[in-house]
Design a protein around this motif. Sequence first.
Motif: not given
Ligand code: FAD
Length: 333
Positions: A9, A161, A164, A168, A239, A307, A314, A318
């Motif tokens: 992500g 998250p 998840q 591990l 949503h 995040d 947000r 992140a």
């Molecule tokens: C419906 C929705 C609406 C949202 N609206 C907004 C908004 O309007 N504005 C805003 O700023 N934010 C919003 N967010 C929040 C935003 O999407 C997140 O804050 C951000 O994308 C988080 O990024 P991340 O890299 O922390 O996590 P993620 O994007 O969850 O990345 C985690 C990654 O880890 C991988 N992973 C997990 N477990 C494993 C494993 N065992 N092996 C290999 N890979 C694994 C997953 O495949 C994923 O790609 C929203 C989220 C959702 C779901």
Amino acid sequence: MRVAVVGGGISGVTCARELMRGGAEVTLLDRGHRLGGRLGAQTLRETGTRWDGHIVDVGASYFTAASPEFTTQVNDWIARGIAREWTDTFHIADPQGVIGPKIGPMRYSTPGGLRSVVEDIAAELNGDVDVRHPIDVQQVTWLDGPLIDGERYDAVAICAPDPQSLRLIDETSNNLNGVRTVLEGHTRAWEPTMALVAVAEERYWPEFEGVFVNDDAILTWVADDGRRRGDDAAVLVAHSTAVLASRHLPEPIAAAPAMLAALRAVLGVQRDPDWFTVKRWTYAKPQSARPEPCFWDADARVGIAGDSWGGQPRVEAAYLSGLALGTAILTLR
Ligand SMILES: Cc1cc2nc3c(=O)[nH]c(=O)nc-3n(C[C@H](O)[C@H](O)[C@H](O)COP(=O)(O)OP(=O)(O)OC[C@H]3O[C@@H](n4cnc5c(N)ncnc54)[C@H](O)[C@@H]3O)c2cc1C
């Protein structure tokens, strides 16, 4: 220094890029067929409308930028046409319908779907970082250092998250107790969301960019995806509340009748879209985020980013969290 980043992500790719820039030998692992995580996009197919091929943001709706670091990144995306200013004005609605506009910070969107910003960072990794996906990481263990599914690294960054990530961590590795405790403290705070994608041949709703729905048991937010994307496709994304989503996690499409009824009420219309689908996010958002930018256990050489760090759950937080963890890991050298 060999470092593994789990999660592709925005936090994971940002962490990997920082490590790469600092000279580390980086492996990025993600279980998705495409990188992006919750910056999820879907291409419409077989909708029976002229909007097949349109890309829909089914995860995050937009991002904002306040910090100098993320603002610089966003300006670069804008300069290269990857992101664009969407709007600073959304509407507010209650269960009976739209009440009025509300001005806030500039919200950014992307012509190619929000996932394209993650893919843009990933493109910078090309050749220098070993990007492996889809690969479902099973376990992080510890034996004189961290191992991922038996492969030894000098350091590990977990960027997913909390629930998840917690799955591990090997329960028998005492050296990972600190990491496990930090993750356990936040796993219950995560909420699910259902995203209803509604497609029509022609627009049948009043003009708006996005609507925050207050005090409703079913919906929290409706975005006009055609206006967000800039191609004016007749596509909405609504949503759900966490309560509705948790009732339908085993069968997301079963949430559709309630969401469609709530959508009619909010839009003040009698009809339904021509086509719809429902996307489930089991771990959509943490209810809150810890104030620190990330967690780094220098003894275990394992860190956590995402995040649920940096004060606000947000996209920007992140990004900054991944950056902070990459910087922290580089102090190992
Ligand atoms: C419906 C929705 C609406 C949202 N609206 C907004 C908004 O309007 N504005 C805003 O700023 N934010 C919003 N967010 C929040 C935003 O999407 C997140 O804050 C951000 O994308 C988080 O990024 P991340 O890299 O922390 O996590 P993620 O994007 O969850 O990345 C985690 C990654 O880890 C991988 N992973 C997990 N477990 C494993 C494993 N065992 N092996 C290999 N890979 C694994 C997953 O495949 C994923 O790609 C929203 C989220 C959702 C779901």
